[in-house]
Scaffold this motif. Structure first.
Motif, PDB file in Angstrom:
ATOM      1  N   LYS A 770       0.917  -1.241   0.082  1.00  0.00           N
ATOM      2  CA  LYS A 770      -0.098  -0.013  -0.115  1.00  0.00           C
ATOM      3  C   LYS A 770       0.932   1.194   0.068  1.00  0.00           C
ATOM      4  N   SER A 771       1.735   1.225   0.901  1.00  0.00           N
ATOM      5  CA  SER A 771       2.643   2.579   0.923  1.00  0.00           C
ATOM      6  C   SER A 771       3.501   2.687  -0.391  1.00  0.00           C
ATOM      7  N   PHE A 772       3.867   1.575  -0.957  1.00  0.00           N
ATOM      8  CA  PHE A 772       4.597   1.532  -2.071  1.00  0.00           C
ATOM      9  C   PHE A 772       3.846   2.102  -3.252  1.00  0.00           C
ATOM     10  N   ARG A 773       2.436   1.608  -3.667  1.00  0.00           N
ATOM     11  CA  ARG A 773       1.755   2.195  -4.569  1.00  0.00           C
ATOM     12  C   ARG A 773       1.476   3.714  -4.484  1.00  0.00           C
ATOM     13  N   SER A 774       1.450   4.372  -3.094  1.00  0.00           N
ATOM     14  CA  SER A 774       1.290   5.727  -3.088  1.00  0.00           C
ATOM     15  C   SER A 774       2.761   6.536  -3.382  1.00  0.00           C
ATOM     16  N   ARG A 775       3.662   5.713  -2.937  1.00  0.00           N
ATOM     17  CA  ARG A 775       5.253   6.197  -3.256  1.00  0.00           C
ATOM     18  C   ARG A 775       5.791   6.304  -4.421  1.00  0.00           C
ATOM     19  N   ARG A 776       5.168   5.564  -5.159  1.00  0.00           N
ATOM     20  CA  ARG A 776       5.680   5.385  -6.742  1.00  0.00           C
ATOM     21  C   ARG A 776       4.779   6.441  -7.545  1.00  0.00           C
ATOM     22  N   GLN A 777       3.842   6.934  -7.129  1.00  0.00           N
ATOM     23  CA  GLN A 777       2.777   7.654  -8.007  1.00  0.00           C
ATOM     24  C   GLN A 777       3.359   8.815  -8.624  1.00  0.00           C
ATOM     25  N   PRO A 778       4.117   9.596  -7.793  1.00  0.00           N
ATOM     26  CA  PRO A 778       4.976  10.615  -8.478  1.00  0.00           C
ATOM     27  C   PRO A 778       5.811  10.416  -9.620  1.00  0.00           C
ATOM     28  N   PHE A 779       6.326   9.324  -9.875  1.00  0.00           N
ATOM     29  CA  PHE A 779       7.398   8.905 -10.725  1.00  0.00           C
ATOM     30  C   PHE A 779       6.846   8.283 -11.960  1.00  0.00           C
ATOM     31  N   LEU A 780       5.585   7.773 -11.900  1.00  0.00           N
ATOM     32  CA  LEU A 780       4.933   6.903 -12.957  1.00  0.00           C
ATOM     33  C   LEU A 780       4.705   7.912 -14.198  1.00  0.00           C
ATOM     34  N   LEU A 781       5.156   7.314 -15.313  1.00  0.00           N
ATOM     35  CA  LEU A 781       5.160   8.077 -16.846  1.00  0.00           C
ATOM     36  C   LEU A 781       4.286   7.609 -17.554  1.00  0.00           C
ATOM     37  N   TYR A 782       3.597   6.522 -17.294  1.00  0.00           N
ATOM     38  CA  TYR A 782       2.622   6.146 -18.362  1.00  0.00           C
ATOM     39  C   TYR A 782       1.216   5.747 -17.538  1.00  0.00           C
ATOM     40  N   ARG A 783       0.222   5.840 -18.370  1.00  0.00           N
ATOM     41  CA  ARG A 783      -1.364   5.592 -17.775  1.00  0.00           C
ATOM     42  C   ARG A 783      -1.601   4.383 -17.921  1.00  0.00           C
TER      43      ARG A 783
END
Length: 783
Positions: A770-783
């Motif tokens: 759960k925490s990583f799903r939130s943590r990675r969000q700012p770095f996602l480049l694709y939808r």
């Protein structure tokens, strides 16, 4: 001429007659077939007429009703021949009522059991004796609900008919006294007795017979008004005649002799229905358990019900046939997801979620003398039905559309090439790559950059397994690229980072390697260490991005424990991270606080939900033992076990698809794993002899891991369940000393060694996911 009073009286009389007529029960009817709307070829379906009429002429059956459709309606419905030949002929009609025989098993009994599972009143793994203590006699105490549903409980196919001829109460006493005839869970033996017992479980848990419970919880909600046991007189008048019993023709009376002696209500036979009603049930099953606003099963329980189980080479689902020796009535071109059942009186029902197709074949082949034969005919009709589908079926699997067209994905190098390499214009480049660094047509990134007029390729760096991706050794030497003459510096030798002396003539490091989406796969570690070096040397860093073969939606497993960073665990991410290399690079830079000039050349056309097989890109083995997408999907869960004393298939043709050791009992381990009911996977006992790596030259027993449904499959729970089972079954043989080398989680390691169950271990890393799903969000480049 009638006056106003007479007209009014006439109107009232007409209204009364009309209302009275509407109030009468009318037979269910099948809506007008619409093959075009349902994208099925009407001319193909018309071929059914010829093959049915041929079989009727040969005396294989007196007549039948065939109904074919999809979740949105009926494409074909037709009655053929007669529903009665003796004592006088009577034409077959679409509303004919049929004795379902063994189709009772899945439609009435198994569906009722699964509803109770959904409600938490029954567990599949529970012994039947927990609900029916009398059943536990004579070696039957460990037989489970699931084993009865899949015909592997060791019961006889049928106990003697004489056991039923002294009343219902005595019949049950005789069943309680039965002894298993086969080793529990070892063989598939089709048995009516098991389903007779399952109906009794329904009755014990609910206080209602299976007839009452199924009517209230399945048939009535679905509007199946002409389906049930012991049909009323009006329905019997429309029933197909079977054989003679006690001097009378059976019509609307159960044909099965044991069901008859049990009063007409039993778990294995006794149900009656029509093609119209069965089509409602089939459409519910194509819609994952719901139909027209009525929810019969939850999607999760529905999926559990239809999931195939391998029982000594016979594939069966819960109450259903999938592909077994009884599948001769199955369409030859049905998908692997298809499930169905036949009935002794001459019926077959097959449902294929992937094709969005159901095929109903109802006949009274036993009329008049019990010699008819229809299984081959039913199978041929199924083949025609599947072949009539126009275009690619838009089937929903687990609520998601599975037939979206394959994308034409461009890798970062393709995007760079189309821009005439403008993002690298004027750069002196050091390229970190290997054999996976190819454009969409298979040209090496090395050759493209070397030939680019506005780019100077100076140096090449290679990761683990070398530039050609073929070496499986601890230290790889520097070499030269034969095509360009450029030096190739190994980043898997004396050092894992580019040396300062190797960077003196370059200003830009470019990374182009295909990752597979797992934390301990070392290519992302090579990228991270090179980024760190670039930050120290004030070099620009460019990632030519590529899709994550495992998609970018699912993430699994615990985070790397802080302080345990290594070459097989570069950063605090889960075992399966669901990010592309470019996305990870942006995370590394931010969270490592590197002052780095970073540029990611994004892919084009890749969507986060896409696995590799939806990209249209050619698969190239990223490393010697990563030979397919299937192995990549399994790797995050199976791979972390390879530091222990089990073989994970290195040295075989199927690395990461098998797990074994000389001290493992394959049948015991597979049975234990299948009893865990992990979604989307089944385990088959296997023997194999690796020709290299762990246990080379020794015969191993173990399991072949088969992903049967990737949408719900998760690799980390599979790996953890394997670890739990190995610790439980082989505590003296399985060595966990190095288990944490790739797992890198003290909490999970200790839990496994302490004998915690899967649910308890799952709780330990749910917060990490759960925490990583939130943590990675700012770095996602694709939808």
């Amino acid at each position: 001429m009638p006056n106003l009073k007479q007209i009014t009286l006439l109107f009232v009389l007409v209204l009364l007659v009309s209302t009275s007529s509407l109030a009468k029960e009318t037979p269910s009817t099948i809506a007008a077939p619409s093959p075009k709307r349902l994208k099925m070829d009407a001319s193909q379906l018309e071929r059914i007429d010829e093959i049915v009429n041929q079989q009727i002429e040969k005396g294989k059956l007196p007549g039948c009703v065939v109904a074919i459709g999809r979740r949105d309606g009926i494409a074909f419905a037709k009655a053929f021949g007669n529903r009665r030949l003796e004592p006088s002929k009577e034409k077959m009609t679409l509303d004919t009522v049929f004795d379902m025989a063994s189709i009772t098993k899945p439609v009435a009994t198994a569906t009722s059991i699964m509803i109770l599972v959904d409600r938490g009143l029954i567990r599949l793994r529970d012994p039947v004796a927990e609900y029916l203590p009398e059943f536990g006699k004579n070696g039957k105490a460990k037989i489970t609900i699931e084993q009865l549903l899949t015909h592997q409980g060791g019961l006889v196919p049928d106990n003697p008919l004489g056991d039923y001829q002294h009343g219902v109460e005595q019949a049950w006493e005789n069943i309680w006294e039965l002894k298993p005839s086969d080793a529990l869970g070892k063989r598939f033996v089709y048995t009516d007795v098991g389903f007779i017992v399952l109906a009794k479980v329904v009755e014990k848990v609910t206080g209602q017979t299976v007839a009452e419970f199924a009517a209230k919880n399945t048939f009535q909600p679905l509007g199946m008004s002409e389906t049930g046991y012991l049909p009323a007189e009006a329905l019997r008048a429309r029933a197909a005649t079977t054989e003679q019993r006690e001097g009378r023709w059976m019509r609307g009376e159960v044909h099965d002799p044991r069901a008859y002696l049990l009063g007409g209500v039993a778990g294995h036979a006794g149900l009656f229905s029509t093609a119209s009603d069965l089509s409602r049930y089939a459409r519910m099953m194509l819609c994952a358990g719901s139909f027209n606003g009525s929810k019969i099963l939850s999607p999760a329980t529905y999926q559990e019900m239809i999931k195939p189980r391998d029982i000594a080479g016979q594939l069966r689902s819960l109450g259903w046939d999938s592909r077994s020796k009884y599948s001769s009535n199955r369409g030859e071109n049905f998908s692997a997801q298809a499930f169905g059942h036949g009935g002794f009186t001459g019926n077959a029902l097959w449902i294929d979620p992937q094709l969005d197709l159901f095929v109903i074949f109802l006949s009274n082949r036993v009329h008049p003398d019990g010699t008819g034969s229809v299984n081959g005919l039913a199978g041929r009709i199924g083949t025609i039905a599947a072949g009539s589908i126009i275009g690619k079926p838009l089937a929903k699997v687990h609520g998601e559309v599975s037939a979206r067209p394959v994308s034409e994905v461009l890798n970062g190098i393709d995007v760079l090439e189309k821009s005439d390499f403008k993002q690298l214009a004027g750069s002196r480049v050091g390229l970190i790559t290997n054999h996976t660094g190819l454009n969409r047509t298979g040209v090496r990134t090395i050759d493209l950059l070397h030939a680019a007029e506005n780019v100077e390729l100076v140096t090449i760096f290679s990761p683990e397994h070398g530039l050609q991706g073929k070496l499986d050794i601890a230290n790889i030497d520097h070499t030269t690229d034969s095509a360009t003459g450029l030096p190739v510096y190994s980043l898997y030798g004396e050092s894992r980072k580019p040396a300062k002396s190797q960077l003196q003539e370059i200003d830009t490091l470019v990374f182009d390697i295909q990752d597979i989406g797992c934390r301990f796969y070392t290519y992302i570690s090579t990228m991270g260490l090179a980024m760190e070096t670039a930050a120290e040397q004030d070099l620009r860093f460019v990632v030519l991005d590529r899709p994550n073969p495992l998609g970018g939606v699912i993430l699994e497993g615990p985070l790397l424990d802080e302080g345990k960073e290594s070459f097989v665990g570069f950063h605090t991410i889960p075992l399966r991270h669901g990010m592309s290399a470019g996305e990870l690079a942006t995370m590394f830079r931010k969270e490592r606080d590197w002052g780095l000039d970073l540029d990611v050349i994004k892919t084009k056309g890749w969507h986060r939900q896409d696995y590799w097989d939806r990209t249209g890109l050619t698969w190239v083995n990223p490393s010697p033992n990563m030979r397919s997408l299937t192995q990549a999907v399994l790797y995050p869960g199976v791979g972390f076990l390879e530091t222990t004393n089990v073989s994970v298939g290195r040295g075989t043709d199927t690395p990461f698809e098998v797990v074994g050791a000389p001290w493992i009992d394959g049948q015991q381990l597979s049975r234990r794993l299948n009893e865990a009911h992990l979604p989307g996977v089944r385990f088959v006992p296997i023997r194999f002899t690796p020709d290299s790596s762990k246990h080379a030259g020794q015969e191993c027993e173990g399991v072949n891991i088969i992903c049967v449904n990737r949408q719900v499959f998760r690799s980390v729970p599979v790996g953890l369940e394997l670890a739990i089972a190995l610790h439980e079954l082989y505590p003296e043989d399985w060595d966990t000393a190095r288990l944490d080398h790739l797992l890198n989680s003290d909490r999970l390691l200790n839990a496994i060694r302490e004998g915690k169950n899967a649910a308890e271990i799952r709780e330990l890393y749910q917060a990490d996911e759960k925490s990583f799903r939130s943590r990675r969000q700012p770095f996602l480049l694709y939808r």
